[in-house]
Write an enzyme that holds these catalytic residues in place. Structure first.
Site, mmCIF file in Angstrom:
data_model
loop_
_atom_site.group_PDB
_atom_site.id
_atom_site.type_symbol
_atom_site.label_atom_id
_atom_site.label_comp_id
_atom_site.label_asym_id
_atom_site.label_seq_id
_atom_site.Cartn_x
_atom_site.Cartn_y
_atom_site.Cartn_z
ATOM 1 C CG ASN A 1 -9.611 0.018 6.632
ATOM 2 O OD1 ASN A 1 -8.727 -0.714 6.261
ATOM 3 N ND2 ASN A 1 -10.873 -0.122 6.212
ATOM 4 C CB SER B 1 -5.235 -1.234 -0.677
ATOM 5 O OG SER B 1 -5.031 -0.039 0.029
ATOM 6 C CD GLU C 1 -2.836 -1.027 2.475
ATOM 7 O OE1 GLU C 1 -3.828 -0.282 2.405
ATOM 8 O OE2 GLU C 1 -2.553 -1.679 3.492
ATOM 9 C CB SER D 1 -9.715 8.616 0.416
ATOM 10 O OG SER D 1 -8.521 8.273 -0.244
ATOM 11 C CD GLU E 1 -11.122 -4.284 5.626
ATOM 12 O OE1 GLU E 1 -10.252 -5.145 5.812
ATOM 13 O OE2 GLU E 1 -11.142 -3.524 4.646
#
Length: 325
Positions: A288, A164, A14, A297, A286
Protein backbone atom coordinates in the site's frame (compact mmCIF):
# COMPACT_ATOMS: atom_id res chain seq x y z
CA UNK A 1 4.23 29.77 5.95
CA UNK A 2 3.83 26.98 3.39
CA UNK A 3 0.33 26.24 2.12
CA UNK A 4 -0.35 22.49 2.14
CA UNK A 5 -3.34 20.94 0.38
CA UNK A 6 -4.41 17.77 2.19
CA UNK A 7 -6.37 15.77 -0.39
CA UNK A 8 -8.86 13.21 0.92
CA UNK A 9 -11.98 11.32 -0.12
CA UNK A 10 -11.67 9.72 -3.54
CA UNK A 11 -13.87 7.71 -5.87
CA UNK A 12 -13.71 4.25 -4.23
CA UNK A 13 -15.34 2.41 -1.32
CA UNK A 14 -12.45 3.62 0.86
CA UNK A 15 -13.49 7.28 0.80
CA UNK A 16 -14.73 7.34 4.43
CA UNK A 17 -11.42 5.96 5.72
CA UNK A 18 -9.58 8.48 3.56
CA UNK A 19 -11.56 11.35 5.09
CA UNK A 20 -10.52 10.12 8.56
CA UNK A 21 -6.86 9.86 7.50
CA UNK A 22 -6.92 13.33 5.94
CA UNK A 23 -8.44 14.91 9.02
CA UNK A 24 -5.76 13.32 11.22
CA UNK A 25 -3.08 14.82 8.96
CA UNK A 26 -4.85 18.21 9.22
CA UNK A 27 -5.07 17.98 13.01
CA UNK A 28 -1.42 16.95 13.54
CA UNK A 29 0.15 19.31 11.01
CA UNK A 30 2.82 21.57 12.50
CA UNK A 31 0.83 24.82 12.63
CA UNK A 32 4.00 26.87 13.13
CA UNK A 33 5.31 25.79 9.70
CA UNK A 34 2.29 24.99 7.56
CA UNK A 35 -1.18 26.20 6.79
CA UNK A 36 -3.28 23.13 6.01
CA UNK A 37 -6.24 23.11 3.62
CA UNK A 38 -8.67 20.17 3.58
CA UNK A 39 -9.43 19.34 -0.05
CA UNK A 40 -12.29 16.89 -0.66
CA UNK A 41 -12.01 15.11 -4.00
CA UNK A 42 -15.11 13.28 -5.23
CA UNK A 43 -16.41 12.42 -8.69
CA UNK A 44 -19.01 15.17 -8.54
CA UNK A 45 -16.92 17.87 -6.86
CA UNK A 46 -13.44 18.99 -5.85
CA UNK A 47 -13.74 21.49 -2.99
CA UNK A 48 -11.77 23.18 -0.23
CA UNK A 49 -13.63 22.72 3.08
CA UNK A 50 -12.88 25.34 5.71
CA UNK A 51 -13.22 24.96 9.48
CA UNK A 52 -16.88 26.02 9.35
CA UNK A 53 -17.50 23.32 6.68
CA UNK A 54 -18.09 25.93 3.98
CA UNK A 55 -17.08 24.64 0.55
CA UNK A 56 -15.09 26.47 -2.14
CA UNK A 57 -14.63 24.85 -5.58
CA UNK A 58 -11.15 23.88 -6.77
CA UNK A 59 -10.02 25.14 -10.18
CA UNK A 60 -8.79 21.90 -11.78
CA UNK A 61 -6.87 23.90 -14.38
CA UNK A 62 -4.16 24.83 -11.86
CA UNK A 63 -5.39 23.22 -8.61
CA UNK A 64 -6.06 26.57 -6.96
CA UNK A 65 -9.00 27.85 -4.92
CA UNK A 66 -10.47 31.33 -4.57
CA UNK A 67 -11.69 32.27 -1.09
CA UNK A 68 -13.33 35.65 -0.52
CA UNK A 69 -11.71 37.05 -3.65
CA UNK A 70 -8.22 35.74 -2.82
CA UNK A 71 -6.67 33.11 -5.10
CA UNK A 72 -4.80 30.48 -3.10
CA UNK A 73 -2.12 28.32 -4.72
CA UNK A 74 -0.49 25.46 -2.85
CA UNK A 75 3.19 24.85 -2.15
CA UNK A 76 2.71 21.09 -1.79
CA UNK A 77 0.09 18.35 -1.59
CA UNK A 78 -0.28 15.75 1.16
CA UNK A 79 -2.04 12.81 -0.46
CA UNK A 80 -4.38 10.91 1.90
CA UNK A 81 -6.66 9.33 -0.73
CA UNK A 82 -6.87 5.53 -0.47
CA UNK A 83 -7.89 3.93 -3.76
CA UNK A 84 -8.57 5.84 -6.96
CA UNK A 85 -7.60 8.54 -7.92
CA UNK A 86 -5.02 9.03 -5.15
CA UNK A 87 -3.37 5.62 -4.91
CA UNK A 88 -3.43 4.46 -8.54
CA UNK A 89 -1.25 7.16 -10.11
CA UNK A 90 -3.92 9.49 -11.53
CA UNK A 91 -3.40 12.35 -9.06
CA UNK A 92 0.36 11.82 -9.01
CA UNK A 93 0.48 12.36 -12.79
CA UNK A 94 -1.86 15.37 -12.53
CA UNK A 95 0.30 17.08 -9.91
CA UNK A 96 3.48 16.30 -11.84
CA UNK A 97 2.02 17.98 -14.92
CA UNK A 98 1.14 21.03 -12.81
CA UNK A 99 4.56 21.07 -11.14
CA UNK A 100 3.12 20.80 -7.62
CA UNK A 101 5.19 18.68 -5.19
CA UNK A 102 3.30 15.83 -3.48
CA UNK A 103 4.36 13.45 -0.73
CA UNK A 104 3.47 10.04 -2.19
CA UNK A 105 5.33 7.92 -4.74
CA UNK A 106 5.45 8.80 -8.45
CA UNK A 107 2.62 7.93 -10.82
CA UNK A 108 4.21 4.77 -12.31
CA UNK A 109 4.96 3.24 -8.90
CA UNK A 110 1.46 4.11 -7.71
CA UNK A 111 -0.19 2.45 -10.73
CA UNK A 112 2.04 -0.62 -10.44
CA UNK A 113 1.59 -1.21 -6.71
CA UNK A 114 -2.16 -0.61 -6.93
CA UNK A 115 -2.38 -3.54 -9.37
CA UNK A 116 -1.69 -6.55 -7.14
CA UNK A 117 -0.94 -9.03 -9.91
CA UNK A 118 1.42 -6.68 -11.77
CA UNK A 119 3.23 -5.76 -8.55
CA UNK A 120 3.82 -9.39 -7.57
CA UNK A 121 4.89 -10.28 -11.12
CA UNK A 122 7.54 -7.53 -11.07
CA UNK A 123 8.87 -8.54 -7.64
CA UNK A 124 9.05 -12.33 -8.19
CA UNK A 125 12.29 -12.19 -10.23
CA UNK A 126 13.95 -10.51 -7.24
CA UNK A 127 13.32 -13.55 -5.07
CA UNK A 128 10.29 -12.17 -3.25
CA UNK A 129 7.94 -15.05 -2.53
CA UNK A 130 4.17 -14.88 -3.14
CA UNK A 131 1.11 -17.11 -3.07
CA UNK A 132 0.12 -19.18 -6.13
CA UNK A 133 -2.29 -17.04 -8.18
CA UNK A 134 -5.03 -17.37 -10.80
CA UNK A 135 -6.23 -14.29 -12.70
CA UNK A 136 -9.63 -13.42 -14.16
CA UNK A 137 -10.91 -10.44 -16.14
CA UNK A 138 -14.62 -9.64 -16.20
CA UNK A 139 -16.22 -11.62 -19.01
CA UNK A 140 -13.70 -14.48 -18.86
CA UNK A 141 -15.05 -18.01 -18.82
CA UNK A 142 -15.02 -19.31 -15.23
CA UNK A 143 -13.84 -22.91 -14.83
CA UNK A 144 -13.99 -23.54 -11.09
CA UNK A 145 -12.28 -26.93 -11.33
CA UNK A 146 -9.34 -25.34 -13.18
CA UNK A 147 -9.06 -22.63 -10.50
CA UNK A 148 -9.13 -25.16 -7.66
CA UNK A 149 -6.58 -27.34 -9.44
CA UNK A 150 -4.13 -24.43 -9.54
CA UNK A 151 -4.61 -22.67 -6.19
CA UNK A 152 -6.26 -25.34 -4.02
CA UNK A 153 -8.76 -24.86 -1.21
CA UNK A 154 -9.28 -22.82 0.82
CA UNK A 155 -8.33 -19.83 -1.33
CA UNK A 156 -8.86 -16.08 -1.41
CA UNK A 157 -10.75 -14.20 -4.11
CA UNK A 158 -9.77 -10.53 -4.30
CA UNK A 159 -10.40 -7.51 -6.50
CA UNK A 160 -7.09 -6.85 -8.23
CA UNK A 161 -7.20 -3.09 -7.64
CA UNK A 162 -8.87 -2.35 -4.31
CA UNK A 163 -8.03 -1.78 -0.67
CA UNK A 164 -9.32 -2.04 2.90
CA UNK A 165 -10.37 -5.65 2.16
CA UNK A 166 -13.43 -4.56 0.18
CA UNK A 167 -14.66 -7.41 -2.04
CA UNK A 168 -12.39 -10.11 -0.57
CA UNK A 169 -13.76 -13.56 0.25
CA UNK A 170 -12.19 -16.64 1.78
CA UNK A 171 -13.51 -19.60 -0.23
CA UNK A 172 -13.62 -23.04 1.39
CA UNK A 173 -15.50 -25.05 -1.26
CA UNK A 174 -15.57 -25.04 -5.05
CA UNK A 175 -19.31 -24.23 -4.96
CA UNK A 176 -18.57 -20.90 -3.20
CA UNK A 177 -16.25 -19.66 -5.96
CA UNK A 178 -18.85 -18.12 -8.34
CA UNK A 179 -20.44 -16.14 -5.50
CA UNK A 180 -17.07 -14.84 -4.29
CA UNK A 181 -16.09 -13.89 -7.85
CA UNK A 182 -19.27 -11.81 -8.24
CA UNK A 183 -18.56 -10.05 -4.92
CA UNK A 184 -15.06 -9.17 -6.12
CA UNK A 185 -16.35 -7.94 -9.49
CA UNK A 186 -18.43 -5.33 -7.66
CA UNK A 187 -15.14 -3.62 -6.74
CA UNK A 188 -13.05 -4.21 -9.86
CA UNK A 189 -13.19 -5.77 -13.32
CA UNK A 190 -10.00 -7.75 -12.64
CA UNK A 191 -9.69 -10.49 -10.03
CA UNK A 192 -6.81 -12.29 -8.39
CA UNK A 193 -7.45 -15.69 -6.76
CA UNK A 194 -4.68 -16.80 -4.41
CA UNK A 195 -3.78 -19.98 -2.58
CA UNK A 196 -4.28 -19.95 1.18
CA UNK A 197 -1.05 -19.32 3.05
CA UNK A 198 -1.21 -20.83 6.53
CA UNK A 199 1.01 -18.73 8.75
CA UNK A 200 1.46 -15.54 10.76
CA UNK A 201 0.33 -12.31 9.09
CA UNK A 202 2.50 -9.23 9.53
CA UNK A 203 2.52 -5.70 8.18
CA UNK A 204 5.51 -3.41 7.94
CA UNK A 205 6.06 0.18 6.88
CA UNK A 206 9.05 1.49 4.95
CA UNK A 207 9.64 5.24 4.68
CA UNK A 208 12.29 7.73 3.72
CA UNK A 209 12.93 9.43 7.05
CA UNK A 210 15.27 12.42 7.09
CA UNK A 211 16.94 11.19 3.90
CA UNK A 212 17.41 7.57 4.94
CA UNK A 213 15.21 4.61 3.96
CA UNK A 214 14.12 3.00 7.24
CA UNK A 215 11.93 0.01 8.06
CA UNK A 216 9.46 0.64 10.87
CA UNK A 217 8.75 -1.91 13.62
CA UNK A 218 6.77 -4.91 12.34
CA UNK A 219 3.12 -5.39 13.36
CA UNK A 220 1.64 -8.85 13.88
CA UNK A 221 -2.01 -9.18 12.83
CA UNK A 222 -4.24 -11.52 14.84
CA UNK A 223 -7.75 -11.39 13.38
CA UNK A 224 -10.83 -12.60 15.22
CA UNK A 225 -12.38 -13.27 11.80
CA UNK A 226 -11.30 -15.69 9.09
CA UNK A 227 -8.80 -13.14 7.78
CA UNK A 228 -7.80 -9.47 8.16
CA UNK A 229 -11.04 -8.13 6.66
CA UNK A 230 -12.76 -4.73 6.95
CA UNK A 231 -14.18 -5.50 10.42
CA UNK A 232 -10.78 -6.66 11.64
CA UNK A 233 -9.05 -3.57 10.22
CA UNK A 234 -11.47 -0.87 11.30
CA UNK A 235 -14.04 -2.24 13.74
CA UNK A 236 -11.78 -3.70 16.40
CA UNK A 237 -12.04 -7.35 15.35
CA UNK A 238 -8.29 -7.92 15.53
CA UNK A 239 -5.21 -7.55 17.67
CA UNK A 240 -2.39 -5.54 16.16
CA UNK A 241 0.77 -6.32 18.08
CA UNK A 242 3.80 -4.06 17.57
CA UNK A 243 6.52 -5.26 17.59
CA UNK A 244 5.47 -8.64 16.18
CA UNK A 245 6.06 -11.74 18.31
CA UNK A 246 8.50 -13.36 15.89
CA UNK A 247 12.16 -14.31 16.11
CA UNK A 248 14.81 -11.73 15.29
CA UNK A 249 15.98 -13.95 12.43
CA UNK A 250 12.50 -13.94 10.86
CA UNK A 251 12.01 -10.22 11.59
CA UNK A 252 15.24 -9.47 9.72
CA UNK A 253 13.95 -11.45 6.72
CA UNK A 254 10.76 -9.40 6.72
CA UNK A 255 12.65 -6.11 7.07
CA UNK A 256 15.11 -6.92 4.28
CA UNK A 257 12.32 -8.12 1.95
CA UNK A 258 10.18 -5.01 2.56
CA UNK A 259 13.15 -2.68 2.08
CA UNK A 260 14.28 -4.54 -1.05
CA UNK A 261 10.81 -4.17 -2.59
CA UNK A 262 10.83 -0.42 -1.76
CA UNK A 263 14.25 0.04 -3.36
CA UNK A 264 13.62 -2.19 -6.40
CA UNK A 265 10.47 -0.20 -7.20
CA UNK A 266 12.27 3.14 -6.65
CA UNK A 267 9.61 4.13 -4.16
CA UNK A 268 9.14 7.45 -2.38
CA UNK A 269 6.92 8.40 0.52
CA UNK A 270 5.13 5.79 2.59
CA UNK A 271 4.80 2.10 1.84
CA UNK A 272 3.15 -0.58 3.96
CA UNK A 273 3.67 -4.17 2.87
CA UNK A 274 1.69 -7.19 4.02
CA UNK A 275 3.26 -10.62 4.42
CA UNK A 276 2.29 -14.12 5.52
CA UNK A 277 5.13 -15.97 7.22
CA UNK A 278 5.17 -19.61 6.07
CA UNK A 279 7.92 -22.08 7.07
CA UNK A 280 10.24 -19.26 8.08
CA UNK A 281 9.82 -17.31 4.83
CA UNK A 282 7.87 -14.06 4.21
CA UNK A 283 5.37 -14.24 1.33
CA UNK A 284 4.21 -10.84 0.09
CA UNK A 285 0.48 -10.19 -0.35
CA UNK A 286 0.50 -6.55 -1.42
CA UNK A 287 2.01 -3.10 -0.94
CA UNK A 288 0.00 0.00 0.00
CA UNK A 289 1.41 3.39 -0.96
CA UNK A 290 -1.30 5.52 0.71
CA UNK A 291 -1.74 3.56 3.94
CA UNK A 292 -4.26 4.51 6.60
CA UNK A 293 -3.14 7.46 8.74
CA UNK A 294 -5.77 7.49 11.47
CA UNK A 295 -4.34 7.42 14.98
CA UNK A 296 -5.23 3.70 15.17
CA UNK A 297 -3.78 2.81 11.75
CA UNK A 298 -0.72 0.60 11.36
CA UNK A 299 1.81 3.15 10.08
CA UNK A 300 1.11 5.59 12.96
CA UNK A 301 1.33 2.64 15.40
CA UNK A 302 4.67 1.59 13.95
CA UNK A 303 5.98 5.16 13.90
CA UNK A 304 5.11 5.56 17.59
CA UNK A 305 6.98 2.33 18.36
CA UNK A 306 9.98 3.81 16.52
CA UNK A 307 9.76 7.00 18.59
CA UNK A 308 8.37 9.13 15.74
CA UNK A 309 5.35 11.32 16.53
CA UNK A 310 2.60 11.95 13.99
CA UNK A 311 3.68 15.58 13.70
CA UNK A 312 7.24 14.48 12.95
CA UNK A 313 6.01 11.83 10.48
CA UNK A 314 3.90 14.33 8.53
CA UNK A 315 6.52 17.11 8.66
CA UNK A 316 9.13 14.72 7.27
CA UNK A 317 6.80 13.72 4.40
CA UNK A 318 6.08 17.34 3.47
CA UNK A 319 9.71 18.46 3.68
CA UNK A 320 10.85 15.59 1.44
CA UNK A 321 8.14 16.53 -1.07
CA UNK A 322 9.19 20.18 -1.03
CA UNK A 323 12.81 19.09 -1.56
CA UNK A 324 11.78 16.90 -4.50
CA UNK A 325 12.78 13.64 -2.78
Amino acid sequence: MKKIAIVMGGYSSEYEISLKSGNVVYDYLDKSRYRGYRIHIFKDKWVYVDDSNQEFPIDKGDFSVTVNGEKIEFDAVFNAIHGTPGEDGLLQAYFELLGIPQNSCDYYQAALTFNKRDLLSVLKPYGIKTATSFYLNKGDHIDTSEIVKKVGLPCFVKPNKSGSSFGISKVKTEAELPIAIEVAYKEDNEIIIESFLDGTEVSVGVINYQGEIIVLPITEIVSENDFFDYEAKYLGKSQEITPARISEELAEKVRSTAKRAYEVLKMKGFSRSEFILVNGEPHMLEMNTIPGLTTESLIPQQARAAGITLEELFTNAIELALAGK
